[in-house]
Structures are given as C-alpha cells and as structure tokens.
Design an enzyme around this catalytic site. Structure first.
Site, PDB file in Angstrom:
ATOM      1  N   THR A 144      -5.948  17.675 -30.260  1.00 50.71           N
ATOM      2  CA  THR A 144      -5.486  17.268 -29.142  1.00 50.71           C
ATOM      3  C   THR A 144      -6.328  18.062 -28.093  1.00 50.71           C
ATOM      4  O   THR A 144      -7.050  18.979 -28.098  1.00 50.71           O
ATOM      5  CB  THR A 144      -4.170  18.170 -29.008  1.00 50.71           C
ATOM      6  OG1 THR A 144      -3.242  17.814 -29.912  1.00 50.71           O
ATOM      7  CG2 THR A 144      -3.456  17.738 -27.448  1.00 50.71           C
ATOM      8  N   ARG A 172       6.931   9.847 -34.993  1.00 52.82           N
ATOM      9  CA  ARG A 172       6.592  11.144 -34.954  1.00 52.82           C
ATOM     10  C   ARG A 172       5.977  11.444 -33.676  1.00 52.82           C
ATOM     11  O   ARG A 172       5.049  10.788 -33.197  1.00 52.82           O
ATOM     12  CB  ARG A 172       5.736  11.602 -36.274  1.00 52.82           C
ATOM     13  CG  ARG A 172       5.753  13.063 -36.034  1.00 52.82           C
ATOM     14  CD  ARG A 172       4.558  13.513 -35.230  1.00 52.82           C
ATOM     15  NE  ARG A 172       4.227  15.061 -35.251  1.00 52.82           N
ATOM     16  CZ  ARG A 172       3.385  15.739 -34.559  1.00 52.82           C
ATOM     17  NH1 ARG A 172       2.584  14.868 -33.568  1.00 52.82           N
ATOM     18  NH2 ARG A 172       3.127  17.027 -34.604  1.00 52.82           N
ATOM     19  N   VAL A 173       6.755  12.307 -32.926  1.00 55.99           N
ATOM     20  CA  VAL A 173       6.108  12.704 -31.413  1.00 55.99           C
ATOM     21  C   VAL A 173       6.081  14.152 -31.572  1.00 55.99           C
ATOM     22  O   VAL A 173       6.907  14.983 -32.092  1.00 55.99           O
ATOM     23  CB  VAL A 173       7.263  12.446 -30.457  1.00 55.99           C
ATOM     24  CG1 VAL A 173       6.985  13.077 -29.189  1.00 55.99           C
ATOM     25  CG2 VAL A 173       7.265  10.930 -30.104  1.00 55.99           C
ATOM     26  N   GLY A 174       5.001  14.680 -31.118  1.00 55.79           N
ATOM     27  CA  GLY A 174       4.777  16.247 -31.173  1.00 55.79           C
ATOM     28  C   GLY A 174       5.065  16.727 -30.011  1.00 55.79           C
ATOM     29  O   GLY A 174       5.842  16.436 -29.076  1.00 55.79           O
ATOM     30  N   ASP A 175       4.383  18.014 -29.666  1.00 59.25           N
ATOM     31  CA  ASP A 175       4.747  18.871 -28.530  1.00 59.25           C
ATOM     32  C   ASP A 175       4.166  18.311 -27.279  1.00 59.25           C
ATOM     33  O   ASP A 175       4.648  18.624 -26.359  1.00 59.25           O
ATOM     34  CB  ASP A 175       4.043  20.294 -28.719  1.00 59.25           C
ATOM     35  CG  ASP A 175       2.666  20.396 -28.692  1.00 59.25           C
ATOM     36  OD1 ASP A 175       2.042  19.760 -29.855  1.00 59.25           O
ATOM     37  OD2 ASP A 175       1.748  20.730 -27.903  1.00 59.25           O
ATOM     38  N   THR A 195      -2.766  23.187 -27.893  1.00 61.54           N
ATOM     39  CA  THR A 195      -3.148  22.359 -29.036  1.00 61.54           C
ATOM     40  C   THR A 195      -2.652  22.772 -30.329  1.00 61.54           C
ATOM     41  O   THR A 195      -2.248  23.944 -30.391  1.00 61.54           O
ATOM     42  CB  THR A 195      -4.576  22.009 -29.305  1.00 61.54           C
ATOM     43  OG1 THR A 195      -4.960  21.298 -30.202  1.00 61.54           O
ATOM     44  CG2 THR A 195      -5.397  23.400 -29.249  1.00 61.54           C
ATOM     45  N   GLY A 198       2.360  20.290 -33.567  1.00 62.93           N
ATOM     46  CA  GLY A 198       3.547  20.348 -32.617  1.00 62.93           C
ATOM     47  C   GLY A 198       4.844  20.751 -32.969  1.00 62.93           C
ATOM     48  O   GLY A 198       5.526  21.258 -31.976  1.00 62.93           O
TER      49      GLY A 198
END
Ligand code: GLY
Length: 292
Positions: A144, A172-175, A195, A198
C-alpha cells in the site's frame, strides 16, 4: 526497494514538499504524493494494483484532514488511475465519507478522472475454485502507498491507496478505506497512514489508536511502537505506520519484513529508506524498522 521505486519515492516527496512550500494545504501535498506513486505502476496502488482472485483490480483509498476532521474514501473501485483523487472528491463534493464498487467508479467518471486500461480479462473461475486457490496461497504480499503531511497553517493530513493484498477473494476490502483503521488525521493529535495486512489493522483500529496515544502526549515513535506491539502480540498481525505529530515530529515503524519509506523537510537531501527485519511469530515481536 528497487532503484526505480527509490527514484519514484524521491520524486513524490519533492513534489509533495513543493506544494507545502508554496503554502498549499497538507491535503493537496498528500494527494499529489500518492498520485505519483499510483501512476508509477511500481507499487501496489493505481496502475500497479494487485488483482483479486478473479483477475480484476479493485482498489481502495482514503484521505483525511485534521482541521475539521473531513474525510473521503473509495473501496473496490475499478479502472481508475487515481483512487486517492476520487477519495478527495468524495470528501469535498459529497456529504458522504465512503463510496464503493461500481458506484464509486461512476462518481469518478462523472469528474472525468483518468481511467487506466484494464488489461487481461477476468478469470472465469467457479467460486469453489477461487476459495481453494485462496486457501493454497501462502503469500500475502502488500505494498500500500501512503503519505502524511503538515502544512504552514498547522493542519495535518493523511492518505493511503492500495490494490489490497495477494490472493484476495473478489470483493475483499482491507483497512485502507476505513477511516480510523488505515488513515486518521486530527490537528489535536496527528496524522497516521498504514500499510500491511488490513484484516489485523481493522481489528485494532490502528490509525486512530496511534492518534489517541499521540493525544495523550506520547511521541510518534512510542505511540506507533506501542500499538504495533499490541498488533503482533495479540493477533500476530503485520503492519507499518507513518506517523506525524502537529509539531512536526514523525516516525516510521513497521513489523513487516520490509517497508520502503522516505521523508523530506525541504532541506538537505530527500531521504528514502528500505528497512528490513523479521519476526518469527513466537516470543516478543521485534519491531524491526525504526527510522529515522
Ligand atoms: N493494507 C492494505 C490492505 O490490507 O488492503
């Protein structure tokens, strides 16, 4: 960090600082710096974004400023070269904080933002095969990109942009687009951009946790180290943080095997750094990367 990445990082730092030097807001410096990293194709963001297991690039980004606590974010956006700019538009042109998926793309195209050509066609895999592929995968490469900045008015800003991690299920979605997890900025505490993987960052709401420690008087280095220790000891998570306090102190700390980062205060040379270290998952975590 490859020489090309190092040069790109240095260019991005010079461009971001140039914006601050001419008196423009921290928000603009953060956006510009991340734009250059996104368009380079050298990092896991924008043109270089990872693909999800169906072969599609779905990207996340967020940006926040610390004077009025305004924030904007996009998740699972496709075919856009600069998700960070879309995040800023969400912040400035709507009453919302987060837009997702095709609707985020539609919003971006309304502002005729650069699209980047989607290469390769989505893989036609059954969901069972996608799940099996994910279970087989041992790697969780990330990368990231993010930036924090402090402007002449004393306002801090933070941003991040990502193509997620390797071997992600579609959707999927991370932080990164979650305010408080991947980014946070508050003039009363500081600015943080994260980074790493997530899932752990979300569970500990790390960016806001670091800011809360800054607000209690901890230095950026101590605040980051304390929260990263909790991440490693409680849930064996992996992350890196860039942290800036409103008085200009900053720290870059990571419990990832590597982290490429840099800083510049407008004098001397731009400093970019590749730190490396390890953690074997047992005993006390080694906070490998501590710089400056
Ligand atoms: N930190 C990026 C992600 O987990 O998606």
């Amino acid at each position: 960090m490859t020489p090309a990445q190092s040069a790109c990082l240095a260019d991005a730092l010079v461009a971001g600082y140039g914006i601050l030097a001419q008196g423009d807001p921290a928000l603009a410096a953060v956006e510009c710096t991340i734009n250059l990293l996104e368009q380079s194709g050298l990092f896991n963001a924008g043109r270089g974004a990872n693909r999800q297991l169906d072969g599609v690039q779905r990207m996340d980004a967020a940006i926040m400023e610390g004077a009025q606590l305004k924030a904007g974010a996009v998740a699972s956006i496709e075919g856009i070269a600069h998700p960070i700019t879309v995040a800023r538009l969400v912040m400035e042109e709507t009453d919302h904080v987060l837009l997702v998926g095709p609707f985020a793309g539609k919003f971006a195209r309304h502002f005729t933002l650069d699209r980047h050509r989607i290469t390769g066609t989505p893989r036609r895999l059954s969901y069972g095969r996608i799940l099996a592929k994910q279970k087989r995968s041992r790697t969780k490469r990330h990368g990231t990109v993010g930036a924090v900045a402090l402007d002449r008015s004393g306002t801090v800003a933070a941003g991040a942009s990502t193509g997620g991690i390797e071997s992600m299920l579609p959707g999927r979605v991370g932080d990164t687009p979650l305010i408080g997890s991947g980014v946070y900025a508050d003039n009363h505490s500081g600015a943080v951009s994260m980074t790493g993987i997530g899932e752990g960052i979300i569970r500990l709401v790390i960016a806001k946790s670091i800011c809360d420690r800054l607000a209690m008087g901890k230095s950026p280095a101590v605040a980051a180290r304390q929260v990263l220790r909790i991440l490693t000891s409680r849930i064996h998570g992996t992350a890196g943080a860039i942290v800036l306090s409103p008085d200009g102190r900053f720290a870059i700390r990571h419990v990832t095997p590597h982290m490429a980062a840099g800083w510049w205060n407008g004098t001397g040379h731009v400093t970019s750094h590749m730190a490396a270290g390890w953690w074997n998952g047992t005993g006390q975590p080694i906070i490998q990367g501590e710089f400056p």
